[in-house]
Design a protein around this motif. Structure first.
Motif, short mmCIF file in Angstrom:
data_model
loop_
_atom_site.label_atom_id
_atom_site.label_comp_id
_atom_site.label_asym_id
_atom_site.label_seq_id
_atom_site.Cartn_x
_atom_site.Cartn_y
_atom_site.Cartn_z
N LEU A 53 85.23 38.00 29.05
CA LEU A 53 84.94 39.42 28.85
C LEU A 53 84.83 39.70 27.36
CD1 LEU A 53 87.40 40.80 31.53
CD2 LEU A 53 84.94 40.45 31.77
N SER A 54 83.65 40.08 26.92
CA SER A 54 83.38 40.30 25.49
C SER A 54 82.60 41.59 25.30
CB SER A 54 82.58 39.11 24.92
OG SER A 54 83.18 37.88 25.23
N ASN A 110 85.32 34.35 14.19
CA ASN A 110 86.48 33.46 14.25
C ASN A 110 87.28 33.68 15.52
OD1 ASN A 110 85.90 32.29 11.74
ND2 ASN A 110 86.98 33.90 10.64
N ASP A 111 87.45 34.94 15.88
CA ASP A 111 88.19 35.29 17.09
C ASP A 111 87.52 34.70 18.32
OD1 ASP A 111 89.88 37.67 18.63
OD2 ASP A 111 87.89 37.41 19.47
N SER A 112 86.19 34.80 18.39
CA SER A 112 85.44 34.31 19.55
C SER A 112 85.45 32.79 19.62
CB SER A 112 84.00 34.83 19.48
OG SER A 112 83.98 36.24 19.44
N PHE A 113 85.38 32.14 18.48
CA PHE A 113 85.48 30.68 18.46
C PHE A 113 86.82 30.23 19.03
CE2 PHE A 113 82.32 29.91 14.71
CZ PHE A 113 81.28 30.29 15.52
N LEU A 114 87.89 30.96 18.71
CA LEU A 114 89.22 30.60 19.22
C LEU A 114 89.28 30.75 20.74
CD1 LEU A 114 91.51 32.17 16.46
CD2 LEU A 114 91.11 29.73 16.89
N THR A 115 88.66 31.81 21.27
CA THR A 115 88.62 31.96 22.72
C THR A 115 87.82 30.83 23.35
OG1 THR A 115 88.89 34.37 22.72
CG2 THR A 115 87.75 33.41 24.60
N CYS A 122 88.92 36.55 27.29
CA CYS A 122 88.36 37.69 26.57
C CYS A 122 88.21 37.34 25.09
CB CYS A 122 89.22 38.95 26.74
SG CYS A 122 90.94 38.78 26.23
N SER A 123 87.26 38.02 24.43
CA SER A 123 87.05 37.80 23.00
C SER A 123 86.56 39.09 22.37
CB SER A 123 86.04 36.66 22.77
OG SER A 123 84.74 37.02 23.23
#
Length: 492
Positions: A133-134, A413-418, A396-397
């Motif tokens: 979920l983004s 960066n946040d999305s890469f971690l997800t 989620c991201s």
């Protein structure tokens, strides 16, 4: 380099006979299943920066992953298209990267599909090995004060959507027949809105601002914009780049009171380098005398100013209650020090005349499906490193993961971690051990419900049309804002 082990993703190494007896199906279908076993199908909800960066990471680090990106709008790119100011084209260059991702043979854009209405998250989870979920922050914080519903009181989010061509805001029709506008909030969005209100329209004509917004701004009577915050100069949320743009805005002059900065010398010395540079620029600007006019006949220039330690209490209506004509502000004082200081009321009030109030006190996410955990107070989906709590296979991201903070690089960066967390779960065997058919399951559901998804090739038709219309009037593009018109172009 892809993580080790993807070539035979744990469950895929099992004999097919344990999953589906081979003798029961023709050879072609068994070959299809063999392919499916090696290809995790992943669904991403939302095609803004968080969605595209998540998809990019998954495709890059898993050589067989298939990613479908669902989007409720007819067009992709989310806040890059609908949130970034039209006079910041360099920020939109990231669309080139997103386009490369969308054109991958292992990625598909499914626009015009509203998850939570056209298809449920539960149905997506049944069809895909994982769902991310983004979908960002689609709402805004309300002030909760009397008169907030008056005509002339608008959320900055809606105003930004209006001049950037968000279809749901295309009929906003803000009334700019007033001398003074007041913006509540002192973040980058507040400065974006102030800058658009005051920028000479001959400069905006060279951007991708919508034709309707440009028409209204050409007729604007707004000459002064106040940008109001509950706390002081040390606590402003805007960055130095946006401040410089305001200070250097052609045809406008800043109105800063030197007294607001008189006791900040020690705090400035102890501030972090970025904050120190920002405060020093504010102080220099406040102390700089107004530049004399070269021609005394020149009309008084537009102006903008920062008002500190003021908290909105009430919108003041016209005598017949037809629109806002002012705002009542509580005068505040600070308790504590530096960036953590809290504003408390002094008991004094101040009325400021204005014909337009724009509320820029934060975006917020909302729940799109009752089966998905959601914290309404924080406006986020409860998660641990992007894994939705209590919902294996759901991730989620972006803003719906951490709240509406940071810039596009923060979201990357946040999305890469997800994406990394999801791939770790795939490798560890946490996700379902069986073939999933992905969009092949969802497509007939949407068809039966009368939903007509649009593809990335459909978007490219719209993109070409926007560029062609823009070139005809000397703009980079002329944004399409009417969904019916867009669908007609797609169906040509």
């Amino acid at each position: 380099m892809a993580p080790r082990g993807w070539g035979c993703w744990r469950w895929a190494a099992r004999p097919r006979a344990r999953l589906l007896p081979g003798a029961a199906f023709p050879l072609g279908f068994r070959q299809l299943l063999s392919t499916l076993e090696l290809a995790p199908h992943i669904c991403v909800v939302g095609s803004g920066p968080a969605g595209f960066y998540t998809a990019q990471h998954l495709l890059k680090h898993h050589p067989r992953a298939q990613v479908d990106i669902y989007e409720k709008q007819l067009v992709p790119f989310g806040l890059v298209r609908f949130g970034v100011a039209p006079d910041h084209p360099e920020v939109k260059n990231v669309i080139n990267t997103f386009t490369q991702t969308a054109r991958s043979t292992r990625c598909a854009f499914r626009g015009n599909v509203t998850v939570g209405r056209d298809v449920s998250v539960s149905e997506l989870r049944e069809a895909y090995h994982a769902v991310v979920l983004s979908y960002g922050a689609e709402d805004h914080n309300i002030l909760g004060i009397p008169g907030e519903e008056l005509p002339g009181v608008i959320s900055a989010r809606d105003f930004v959507g209006w001049y950037n061509g968000l279809p749901e805001n295309r009929k906003l029709a803000p009334n700019l027949n007033c001398d003074t506008a007041l913006i509540l909030g002192q973040g980058n969005v507040a400065l974006d809105v102030a800058r658009i209100l005051l920028t000479p329209t001959e400069l905006l004509e060279k951007t991708d601002i919508t034709a309707e917004a440009l028409k209204v701004l050409k007729q604007s009577q707004v000459k002064r914009v106040w940008i109001v915050g509950r706390r002081g100069p040390l606590q402003v949320a805007f960055t130095i780049k946006e401040l410089r743009e305001m200070i250097n805005l052609p045809g406008s002059q800043p109105l800063l009171d030197p007294a607001d900065f008189s006791s900040l010398e020690e705090s400035i010395k102890e501030a972090s380098r970025p904050r120190k540079r920002l405060l020093e620029l504010l102080v220099r600007t406040a102390r700089k005398p107004p530049e004399p006019k070269a021609d005394s006949k020149v009309t008084t220039p537009r102006a903008w100013g920062l008002r500190f330690l003021r908290s909105p209490q009430e919108m003041l209506p016209s005598p017949n209650g037809s629109r806002v004509v002012g705002i009542r502000l509580a005068v505040m004082r600070l308790e504590g020090s530096d960036e953590n200081a809290q504003a408390v009321p002094t008991g004094e009030m101040e009325d400021v005349p204005c014909g337009l109030v724009l509320s820029s006190v934060g975006y917020k996410s909302r729940s799109i499906d009752p089966t998905v955990p959601f914290d309404p107070k924080l406006g986020v989906i409860p998660n641990s490193e992007g894994r939705v709590l209590g919902a294996p296979g759901l991730y989620c991201s972006g803003w719906v993961k951490r709240g509406p903070t940071g810039v596009i690089a923060t979201t990357m960066n946040d999305s890469f971690l997800t994406g990394q967390a999801l791939l770790q779960d795939l490798e560890a065997g946490v996700l379902p051990l069986g073939p999933k058919l992905g969009y092949s399951v969802i497509e007939p559901l949407l068809k039966n419900r009368g939903v007509q998804p649009v593809s990335f090739k459909d978007w490219e038709k719209l993109d070409a049309e926007e560029v062609a219309q823009g070139q005809a009037v000397g703009k980079p593009r002329e944004k399409l804002v009417d969904p019916q018109q867009m669908l007609q172009i797609i169906r040509r």
